[in-house]
Structure formats: structure tokens, C-alpha cells
Design an enzyme around this catalytic site. Sequence first.
Site, PDB file in Angstrom:
ATOM      1  N   HIS A   1     -13.382 -11.192 -21.981  1.00  0.00           N
ATOM      2  CA  HIS A   1     -12.024 -11.396 -22.473  1.00  0.00           C
ATOM      3  C   HIS A   1     -11.048 -11.410 -21.300  1.00  0.00           C
ATOM      4  CE1 HIS A   1     -14.335 -10.027 -25.850  1.00  0.00           C
ATOM      5  NE2 HIS A   1     -14.312  -8.763 -25.447  1.00  0.00           N
TER       6      HIS A   1
ATOM      7  N   ARG B   1       1.996   3.672   6.805  1.00  0.00           N
ATOM      8  CA  ARG B   1       2.857   2.559   7.180  1.00  0.00           C
ATOM      9  C   ARG B   1       3.788   2.193   6.023  1.00  0.00           C
ATOM     10  NH1 ARG B   1      -2.282   0.678   9.377  1.00  0.00           N
ATOM     11  NH2 ARG B   1      -2.198   0.579  11.664  1.00  0.00           N
ATOM     12  N   SER B   2       4.837   1.446   6.334  1.00  0.00           N
ATOM     13  CA  SER B   2       5.751   0.966   5.290  1.00  0.00           C
ATOM     14  C   SER B   2       4.989   0.069   4.319  1.00  0.00           C
ATOM     15  CB  SER B   2       6.914   0.186   5.916  1.00  0.00           C
ATOM     16  OG  SER B   2       7.693   1.029   6.738  1.00  0.00           O
ATOM     17  N   GLY B   3       5.259   0.247   3.025  1.00  0.00           N
ATOM     18  CA  GLY B   3       4.603  -0.571   2.011  1.00  0.00           C
ATOM     19  C   GLY B   3       3.230  -0.081   1.608  1.00  0.00           C
ATOM     20  N   SER B   4       2.865   1.124   2.032  1.00  0.00           N
ATOM     21  CA  SER B   4       1.526   1.628   1.706  1.00  0.00           C
ATOM     22  C   SER B   4       1.466   2.283   0.322  1.00  0.00           C
ATOM     23  CB  SER B   4       1.061   2.624   2.775  1.00  0.00           C
ATOM     24  OG  SER B   4       1.966   3.716   2.873  1.00  0.00           O
ATOM     25  N   GLY B   5       2.626   2.464  -0.331  1.00  0.00           N
ATOM     26  CA  GLY B   5       2.645   3.014  -1.687  1.00  0.00           C
ATOM     27  C   GLY B   5       3.082   4.458  -1.782  1.00  0.00           C
TER      28      GLY B   5
ATOM     29  N   SER C   1       6.224   5.941  -1.693  1.00  0.00           N
ATOM     30  CA  SER C   1       7.333   6.185  -2.629  1.00  0.00           C
ATOM     31  C   SER C   1       6.945   5.855  -4.061  1.00  0.00           C
ATOM     32  CB  SER C   1       8.559   5.364  -2.212  1.00  0.00           C
ATOM     33  OG  SER C   1       9.033   5.782  -0.951  1.00  0.00           O
TER      34      SER C   1
END
Length: 707
Positions: free
Chosen positions: A83, A503-507, A509
Amino acid sequence: MDFYREEDYGLYALTILAQYHNIAVNPEELKHKFDLEGKGLDLTAWLLAAKSLELKAKQVKKAIDRLAFIALPALVWREDGKHFILTKIDNEAKKYLIFDLETHNPRILEQAEFESLYQGKLILVASRASIVGKLAKFDFTWFIPAVIKYRKIFIETLIVSIFLQIFALITPLFFQVVMDKVLVHRGFSTLNVITVALAIVVLFEIVLNGLRTYIFAHSTSRIDVELGARLFRHLLALPISYFENRRVGDTVARVRELDQIRNFLTGQALTSVLDLMFSFIFFAVMWYYSPKLTLVILGSLPFYMGWSIFISPILRRRLDEKFARGADNQSFLVESVTAINTIKALAVTPQMTNTWDKQLASYVSAGFRVTTLATIGQQGVQFIQKVVMVITLWLGAHLVISGDLSIGQLIAFNMLSGQVIAPVIRLAQLWQDFQQVGISVTRLGDVLNSPTESYQGKLALPEIKGDITFRNIRFRYKPDAPVILNDVNLSIQQGEVIGIVGRSGSGKSTLTKLIQRFYIPENGQVLIDGHDLALADPNWLRRQVGVVLQDNVLLNRSIRDNIALADPGMPMEKIVHAAKLAGAHEFISELREGYNTIVGEQGAGLSGGQRQRIAIARALVNNPKILIFDEATSALDYESEHIIMRNMHQICKGRTVIIIAHRLSTVKNADRIIVMEKGQIVEQGKHKELLADPNGLYHYLHQLQSE
């Protein structure tokens, strides 16, 4: 629970669709209850499982060309168990956005590929809340209950309108008597009586007209207050994703549409509708005077209606364009004022002015096109009115000359026809307002019809202790967006101080946003003290979680009010204690007004470091059991940061603390440090343990900062 087995795809799909409708799901419990043989959910079991979650699920068979008319997302059911979820259809490009249950990622399918996978079976899914929401959506029908609620006032308005129409009916008869009887027989005594009677009628008409306007304005003002209050309550109850996906200017522009609705409700359009309702009585009297002249008036009505029907779609398109240009201007203005420091620092005022001039020209041009078309519409109505007047005068004169009508009857007929045509003309001329208010209702409906955060049925659990568990978390902000968190498992003990780096954007926050229940994960559970946050009342949770961000917003109130924002009646001792912990008490004491100092809009009267320390005090003052520092000290000067770090032991005492930081020195004393990379936890341990691994990401980041 991990959904990697093919036989579990149905259960995985049910989990995603339930979470789309803000319904918490325990996959293990569903599997235990409905997948008795361990071979996956068949269609019957799937529908029963959906029903147990209070979802309305129905299997349908649809041809591909009919898919554009169904409510999405929907589950495409395949006999082989593979599905997938259909989330969006681009009819023009013939493309289909699906969520692939095998790869856990969205995919865009071309028409041919979709046809090869689609077997004609769908399961449509809706929550009871969404069904109720659709029935209660904001449109013109929203005002019906309001009218019923204030029916007594509207009945009074109707009674006053009846008397006004009676007076309007009597006045032409007076003129007829004067022309046909008084002037012919020189009846001065009769003239005096009629004049006095007419003066009394006029006086009553003026008083009743004013009374009707007052009563009507009073009732519509009440409706306006209710609508305004509902709008603001609904706006604050919307999920954070609503605001993140829209420009501030767009939201402000939609809220300002309330002014258009207010002007329409308190204007003359609705009273004109009441007057129009009594036109049948006037037509009966006019027919008694002259059927031929009455047919002329009746014959003009289709022309008024036809002209309005012709002009309305064009006017609506131009009003849409005007609103869009106005929303662009609103967004640009808000953005410019908010970023004024950046604009001045970069000396880009000429570029911003040039952009504003272009956008303003587009808005003025759109407004001019609306005004031009509205003027054409009004002149068309006036033209029809003048033609009808000429025909009525010509035919009426013929009837008078032939003896079929007296002069008094002709004058009375003209006055009666004016009472019929006047509200028609007013409504036709106010058609622009009606079109505008229709646009306003639609735009306002974008806010009021958006689903709020679900509170009904949510659990207000006891005071939390601080144990946090992330279990098999997979999360993305939009169905077609990349995965932000992937297979995250993390347990945080009560009273533990956790540092999260990467690093920035690693999750990093994003994890804290899930703790605050701003979002529900696509897969997995976030638990506090063993309770699934998807089942918890968001307000109950957020009152017990303190959060300090990198950029905090202060309200235009006193320092005391900002610190005690969640509890305005808080004792001053608690406020001062929190300020001391945050290192804010000293600078506050040096201000002339002390804690009563007004900070200005968004705290403009304070420095960045001062704003940050007040925000920290605000987070501490309620003694939260969970405290989150999301780059909270990065904006502080070294002295302020030193004060915070010196007090950190006292700040962390008796609560679970999560510190997100790029500067590793901020978290080196944490009980445990979590290292994240591309949405996954790649390392965890104490500062020295992580430094001991020369190939680790933490060691690499530490080396960069040491240099």
C-alpha cells in the site's frame, strides 16, 4: 516499533494517517489487538482498527480521473500489501505525490507509473473532529446562529420596518388627495389637515428610521464583537506550523478583513434587504393604480439583476487581485520594519524603496481597476433607472391624457415606484460591498477554518517529574519535505543535565519542539514520565516546560510583567529570585524605574544581553521541571554568560535540563552530551569520554573550536 516488514505497511499507514488527524497511536497495541495472526492487517481489520481510533474510514473504488474530487490524504490499497498513501495530485502536470511506506519517503509519480501501481481501491479517512469542522466552517452561514441568537432585536427591527413601510405607503396617498381633490376644489381646510397629518407622518418616519438604524447597529455590533473575539482566540489556538507556513503580512491582512465585514454589517445594505422584502405590498398597490406602468417597473428588475450577474465575476477577480497585492504590501512592510537595522546597516534603502514603489504601483493599479469597474457597474444601474423613468413618464402621460389615470395617481405611482426601485438600486450599487465582503469572509475563513491544536479529549496529567523518552522517532515538517529526525531513540532521566551538539541542521532544535508538542512525529513516540505527548493537553505540558531561545521576544510591558507573564499575580520575591539566578537583578536595579521599566516593543529599550537574561528569568520563575536552553547563552557577553554559568548548578537543581549549544564549552559539564548528525544520534557520553575518540564528530568539533 519499526515498520520494515511488508506485512506491517497497513499498520504503518494507519499510524501516519491517524497522526495527520492529530490522533495518538500506539502501534504495538494496535498490532496486538487487530493483527492476531501476525500476518499484517487485512482490509476488515484495518477498518476496525481505524474505527477504534475514532477515525471514519471507508473503502471506495475510484477511476483515476475521479481522484481529483476525493479528500486527501487517502490510502491506496493493494492486494499484494504494498500500500501507499496518496497525499496530493497535480491535475495539470498529471503528477501524483505519494508517501512510500517501503522507503519511508515521499515520491512524485508520473501518470504512467501511478497507473501501473493503482488498482482502483482507496480507503478514505477522516476524523470526527474534521467532519464537525467542515459542518461548522466559517462562511455566510456562520451568521445564521448569530441572527437566531439576537432574534428578539431583529424582530424589533422588522416591526419598525413594517411601520416605516406603512408610512411610505401613506405619503403618496396624501399627495394624490392634494393633487386630485384639494387643488381642484380649493379645499384649504382639507389641505391644512393633510399637511398636519403629513408632518406627523414625516416626524414619525424620521424617528422610526433612526430607531431602526440604532437597533440594527447595536445588534450587528454584538455580532462584530463575537466574531472578533472568536477570531483572536482561534488565531492563538492555531498550531505553530500555521504561522511557519505563512507570511506575517498575509495573516495580518486576513485579520484586517474583519473591518470589511464590520462595515458591511453596520452599513445600509442589510436594511435595504428589509425594505426590498416589502416591495410585494407596493407592487400590489401599484397594480391597483396601473397594471401597465407596474409591468414597466417589473420588467426593469431582470435588467438590474442581469447587469449585476454580468459584472460580478469580473469584479470578484479584480477584488482577488487587489487583496493579493495588498497582502504582498503588508508582508513587505512588516518585513521591512522588522529588519530595519539590517536594512540601514547594509545601506539598501534605495533597493527597498524601489521594491516598495513597484509593489505599491501594482496595488494602486489593482485598486484603480476595481474602482473603474465598480463605477461602470453603478453607471449601468443609473442608466437603467433613467430609461425606466423616461418610459414611466411617457406611458403615464399617455394614460393621464386618455383619462385612464389622474395626475395625482401618476404622482403617487411614481412615488411608490421610487420606494420599490430605491432599495434595488441601493443593493445594486452596494454589490461591490457584497463582493468585497464575500472575499473578506473567504479570506477570514482561511484563518477560522484552519484546524487548531487539539485539546478536546487530551489528558491533563499530574505534575511532571522530568523523565523524557524518544522512541523510534521519525519526523519531517511537511509530507514532501526531507526527513529531519530519523530513528532517534533517547532516554533522559529525571534531574539529568543533557547537552546536545552538532552541526547546523542536524535536528537539535527539532527535538525540543517535539518535547513542547509543537509537532507530532511521523513515527514513534515522545514520552514524558511514560505518558505519550500525543495524548497530552499541550497547555498542561507547556506550563511545566521552561524554554529559552537564541532570539527571545519581550512584550511591550514592564520588566516585572515580562518575567511574570504566565502568572501576573506572582509575588515579587519569586520574580527577584528568578532575576538573580538569570544574572538580571543587578542591571534591573540600576534602571530608574527598576522592575517597572517598560522594555519597549520586542524589548527594543534593552540590549540583546539584557533581553536574554530577562527571558531566562521568565523561563525560571515558574520553577519548571524541564528546562530547555536552545543557544540561550550565545547572545550574551562573557560577563553575563559567566554569571549564568556560575548559577547553573542552582538553576539545574531539581529539574531536567537540556542545553543546545554550538560552543562546546557551554555543555562540557553536562551529565551527558548527545552528538547529532543528519537527524541521528551518532555519539553520546561525557565530555572526556567523547574527546577520547579521535575519529568522533565531537572530537572534530572540539578541535575546530580550540583553533
